[in-house]
Design a protein around this motif. Structure first.
Motif, PDB file in Angstrom:
ATOM      1  N   ASP A  33       0.810  -1.215   0.000  1.00  0.00           N
ATOM      2  CA  ASP A  33       0.000   0.000   0.000  1.00  0.00           C
ATOM      3  C   ASP A  33       0.844   1.265   0.000  1.00  0.00           C
ATOM      4  OD1 ASP A  33      -2.376  -1.379  -0.048  1.00  0.00           O
ATOM      5  OD2 ASP A  33      -2.547  -1.461   2.139  1.00  0.00           O
ATOM      6  N   GLY A  34       2.119   1.138   0.304  1.00  0.00           N
ATOM      7  CA  GLY A  34       2.983   2.302   0.415  1.00  0.00           C
ATOM      8  C   GLY A  34       3.705   2.669  -0.864  1.00  0.00           C
ATOM      9  N   ILE A  35       3.563   1.863  -1.899  1.00  0.00           N
ATOM     10  CA  ILE A  35       4.255   2.137  -3.154  1.00  0.00           C
ATOM     11  C   ILE A  35       3.298   2.866  -4.090  1.00  0.00           C
ATOM     12  CG2 ILE A  35       5.357   1.111  -5.167  1.00  0.00           C
ATOM     13  CD1 ILE A  35       6.208  -1.211  -3.373  1.00  0.00           C
ATOM     14  N   ASN A  36       3.637   4.100  -4.446  1.00  0.00           N
ATOM     15  CA  ASN A  36       2.824   4.895  -5.369  1.00  0.00           C
ATOM     16  C   ASN A  36       3.682   5.245  -6.572  1.00  0.00           C
ATOM     17  OD1 ASN A  36       0.621   5.039  -3.560  1.00  0.00           O
ATOM     18  ND2 ASN A  36       1.688   6.628  -2.434  1.00  0.00           N
ATOM     19  N   PHE A  37       3.248   4.862  -7.750  1.00  0.00           N
ATOM     20  CA  PHE A  37       4.004   5.139  -8.956  1.00  0.00           C
ATOM     21  C   PHE A  37       3.699   6.540  -9.459  1.00  0.00           C
ATOM     22  CE2 PHE A  37       3.633   0.517  -8.820  1.00  0.00           C
ATOM     23  CZ  PHE A  37       4.973   0.189  -8.872  1.00  0.00           C
ATOM     24  N   PHE A  38       4.738   7.199  -9.976  1.00  0.00           N
ATOM     25  CA  PHE A  38       4.604   8.553 -10.505  1.00  0.00           C
ATOM     26  C   PHE A  38       4.189   8.497 -11.963  1.00  0.00           C
ATOM     27  CE2 PHE A  38       6.220  12.166 -12.841  1.00  0.00           C
ATOM     28  CZ  PHE A  38       5.746  13.216 -12.087  1.00  0.00           C
ATOM     29  N   ARG A  39       3.268   9.391 -12.352  1.00  0.00           N
ATOM     30  CA  ARG A  39       2.840   9.516 -13.747  1.00  0.00           C
ATOM     31  C   ARG A  39       2.725  10.992 -14.100  1.00  0.00           C
ATOM     32  NH1 ARG A  39      -1.987   5.100 -14.467  1.00  0.00           N
ATOM     33  NH2 ARG A  39      -0.811   3.338 -13.700  1.00  0.00           N
ATOM     34  N   SER A  40       3.063  11.298 -15.330  1.00  0.00           N
ATOM     35  CA  SER A  40       2.846  12.653 -15.840  1.00  0.00           C
ATOM     36  C   SER A  40       1.424  12.709 -16.391  1.00  0.00           C
ATOM     37  CB  SER A  40       3.862  12.967 -16.936  1.00  0.00           C
ATOM     38  OG  SER A  40       3.580  12.190 -18.097  1.00  0.00           O
ATOM     39  N   PRO A  41       0.866  13.905 -16.613  1.00  0.00           N
ATOM     40  CA  PRO A  41      -0.467  13.999 -17.215  1.00  0.00           C
ATOM     41  C   PRO A  41      -0.575  13.269 -18.557  1.00  0.00           C
ATOM     42  CG  PRO A  41       0.092  16.085 -16.224  1.00  0.00           C
ATOM     43  CD  PRO A  41       1.330  15.227 -16.144  1.00  0.00           C
ATOM     44  N   THR A  42       0.470  13.324 -19.384  1.00  0.00           N
ATOM     45  CA  THR A  42       0.449  12.619 -20.662  1.00  0.00           C
ATOM     46  C   THR A  42       0.337  11.120 -20.449  1.00  0.00           C
ATOM     47  OG1 THR A  42       1.728  14.355 -21.750  1.00  0.00           O
ATOM     48  CG2 THR A  42       1.751  12.186 -22.795  1.00  0.00           C
ATOM     49  N   GLN A  43       1.068  10.576 -19.485  1.00  0.00           N
ATOM     50  CA  GLN A  43       0.994   9.143 -19.198  1.00  0.00           C
ATOM     51  C   GLN A  43      -0.384   8.754 -18.687  1.00  0.00           C
ATOM     52  OE1 GLN A  43       4.330   9.093 -16.506  1.00  0.00           O
ATOM     53  NE2 GLN A  43       5.669   8.154 -18.035  1.00  0.00           N
ATOM     54  N   VAL A  44      -1.028   9.625 -17.912  1.00  0.00           N
ATOM     55  CA  VAL A  44      -2.372   9.341 -17.405  1.00  0.00           C
ATOM     56  C   VAL A  44      -3.373   9.299 -18.554  1.00  0.00           C
ATOM     57  CG1 VAL A  44      -4.258  10.226 -15.964  1.00  0.00           C
ATOM     58  CG2 VAL A  44      -1.911  10.267 -15.105  1.00  0.00           C
ATOM     59  N   VAL A  45      -3.237  10.221 -19.522  1.00  0.00           N
ATOM     60  CA  VAL A  45      -4.153  10.254 -20.663  1.00  0.00           C
ATOM     61  C   VAL A  45      -3.909   9.043 -21.573  1.00  0.00           C
ATOM     62  CG1 VAL A  45      -4.735  11.519 -22.775  1.00  0.00           C
ATOM     63  CG2 VAL A  45      -4.494  12.742 -20.609  1.00  0.00           C
ATOM     64  N   GLU A  46      -2.646   8.727 -21.849  1.00  0.00           N
ATOM     65  CA  GLU A  46      -2.321   7.631 -22.760  1.00  0.00           C
ATOM     66  C   GLU A  46      -2.625   6.258 -22.170  1.00  0.00           C
ATOM     67  OE1 GLU A  46       1.776   8.286 -23.766  1.00  0.00           O
ATOM     68  OE2 GLU A  46       1.293   9.903 -25.164  1.00  0.00           O
ATOM     69  N   ASP A  47      -2.408   6.090 -20.870  1.00  0.00           N
ATOM     70  CA  ASP A  47      -2.631   4.794 -20.209  1.00  0.00           C
ATOM     71  C   ASP A  47      -3.392   5.052 -18.910  1.00  0.00           C
ATOM     72  OD1 ASP A  47      -2.525   2.137 -19.480  1.00  0.00           O
ATOM     73  OD2 ASP A  47      -0.467   2.236 -18.735  1.00  0.00           O
ATOM     74  N   PRO A  48      -4.724   5.201 -18.995  1.00  0.00           N
ATOM     75  CA  PRO A  48      -5.513   5.546 -17.809  1.00  0.00           C
ATOM     76  C   PRO A  48      -5.339   4.515 -16.681  1.00  0.00           C
ATOM     77  CG  PRO A  48      -6.851   5.692 -19.794  1.00  0.00           C
ATOM     78  CD  PRO A  48      -5.557   5.048 -20.184  1.00  0.00           C
ATOM     79  N   PRO A  49      -5.255   4.996 -15.443  1.00  0.00           N
ATOM     80  CA  PRO A  49      -5.115   4.078 -14.306  1.00  0.00           C
ATOM     81  C   PRO A  49      -6.408   3.303 -14.073  1.00  0.00           C
ATOM     82  CG  PRO A  49      -5.378   6.327 -13.541  1.00  0.00           C
ATOM     83  CD  PRO A  49      -5.274   6.396 -15.034  1.00  0.00           C
ATOM     84  N   THR A  50      -6.283   2.185 -13.372  1.00  0.00           N
ATOM     85  CA  THR A  50      -7.464   1.398 -13.031  1.00  0.00           C
ATOM     86  C   THR A  50      -8.253   2.121 -11.945  1.00  0.00           C
ATOM     87  OG1 THR A  50      -6.217   0.134 -11.388  1.00  0.00           O
ATOM     88  CG2 THR A  50      -6.345  -0.786 -13.617  1.00  0.00           C
ATOM     89  N   ALA A  51      -9.519   1.785 -11.810  1.00  0.00           N
ATOM     90  CA  ALA A  51     -10.378   2.431 -10.806  1.00  0.00           C
ATOM     91  C   ALA A  51      -9.816   2.191  -9.408  1.00  0.00           C
ATOM     92  CB  ALA A  51     -11.791   1.878 -10.905  1.00  0.00           C
ATOM     93  N   GLY A  52      -9.675   3.259  -8.655  1.00  0.00           N
ATOM     94  CA  GLY A  52      -9.200   3.164  -7.278  1.00  0.00           C
ATOM     95  C   GLY A  52      -7.696   3.050  -7.125  1.00  0.00           C
ATOM     96  N   GLU A  53      -6.946   3.014  -8.235  1.00  0.00           N
ATOM     97  CA  GLU A  53      -5.490   2.910  -8.153  1.00  0.00           C
ATOM     98  C   GLU A  53      -4.905   4.210  -7.600  1.00  0.00           C
ATOM     99  OE1 GLU A  53      -1.597   2.541 -11.089  1.00  0.00           O
ATOM    100  OE2 GLU A  53      -3.583   2.128 -11.897  1.00  0.00           O
ATOM    101  N   VAL A  54      -4.112   4.105  -6.551  1.00  0.00           N
ATOM    102  CA  VAL A  54      -3.455   5.272  -5.962  1.00  0.00           C
ATOM    103  C   VAL A  54      -2.106   5.461  -6.650  1.00  0.00           C
ATOM    104  CG1 VAL A  54      -2.495   6.256  -3.843  1.00  0.00           C
ATOM    105  CG2 VAL A  54      -4.622   4.949  -3.762  1.00  0.00           C
ATOM    106  N   PHE A  55      -1.857   6.679  -7.128  1.00  0.00           N
ATOM    107  CA  PHE A  55      -0.593   6.987  -7.785  1.00  0.00           C
ATOM    108  C   PHE A  55      -0.253   8.446  -7.553  1.00  0.00           C
ATOM    109  CE2 PHE A  55      -3.893   7.879 -10.832  1.00  0.00           C
ATOM    110  CZ  PHE A  55      -3.462   8.984 -11.537  1.00  0.00           C
ATOM    111  N   ARG A  56       0.927   8.850  -8.011  1.00  0.00           N
ATOM    112  CA  ARG A  56       1.366  10.229  -7.886  1.00  0.00           C
ATOM    113  C   ARG A  56       1.357  10.861  -9.271  1.00  0.00           C
ATOM    114  NH1 ARG A  56       6.959   9.963  -5.489  1.00  0.00           N
ATOM    115  NH2 ARG A  56       6.718  12.173  -5.162  1.00  0.00           N
TER     116      ARG A  56
END
Length: 150
Positions: A33-56
């Motif tokens: 639960d303590g590992i949060n992966f970093f994403r840029s806005p472009t990465q979020v748009v290109e590869d949307p996270p799964t529902a409820g996925e916690v990330f930075r």
């Protein structure tokens, strides 16, 4: 006598191996639960996270996008100069948070908006988080403040 020593040595090695595997499994379980992966806005748009996925997510706060709502709720857009993502945060923002400044937020996507549970901003006038610098360099829009003029 020799057979007993050899058998005892094998038992100790097997026990140590089981203990090491168990310790590794416990550490992995505790950190999940303590590992949060970093994403840029472009990465979020290109590869949307799964529902409820916690990330930075990180980037620059888009100019003119900060809207202070009722109470402590603030909405704004974070950009890497290629894509931008709406962010909503309820709480007290860091003192140095502002438009055009670097930020990193922790949270998850809810209905197309990043719901932040934590917002981090630069801690002095020249600092920008390494992840944000890397994402901006990847987009080709980062300008190193130390490289100017000399």
């Amino acid at each position: 006598m020799k057979g007993l020593k050899k058998q005892r040595r094998i038992q100790i090695i097997a026990l140590a191996t089981v203990a090491l595997i168990g310790a590794t499994a416990l550490v992995g379980y505790a950190m999940r639960d303590g590992i949060n992966f970093f994403r840029s806005p472009t990465q979020v748009v290109e590869d949307p996270p799964t529902a409820g996925e916690v990330f930075r997510i990180g980037g620059l706060v888009e100019e003119g996008s900060i809207v202070r709502g009722q109470g402590e709720t603030v909405t704004f857009r974070v950009t890497d100069m290629n894509q931008s993502i709406p962010v909503a945060y309820t709480g007290v923002l860091p003192d140095l948070f502002g438009e055009g400044e670097g930020m990193v937020g922790t949270g998850s996507m809810v209905d197309g908006t990043f719901q932040a549970t934590e917002i981090l901003a630069r801690h002095d006038e020249t600092y920008m988080p390494a992840e944000v610098v890397d994402a901006l360099k990847e987009q080709g829009v980062y300008v190193d403040p130390d490289a100017s003029g000399s």
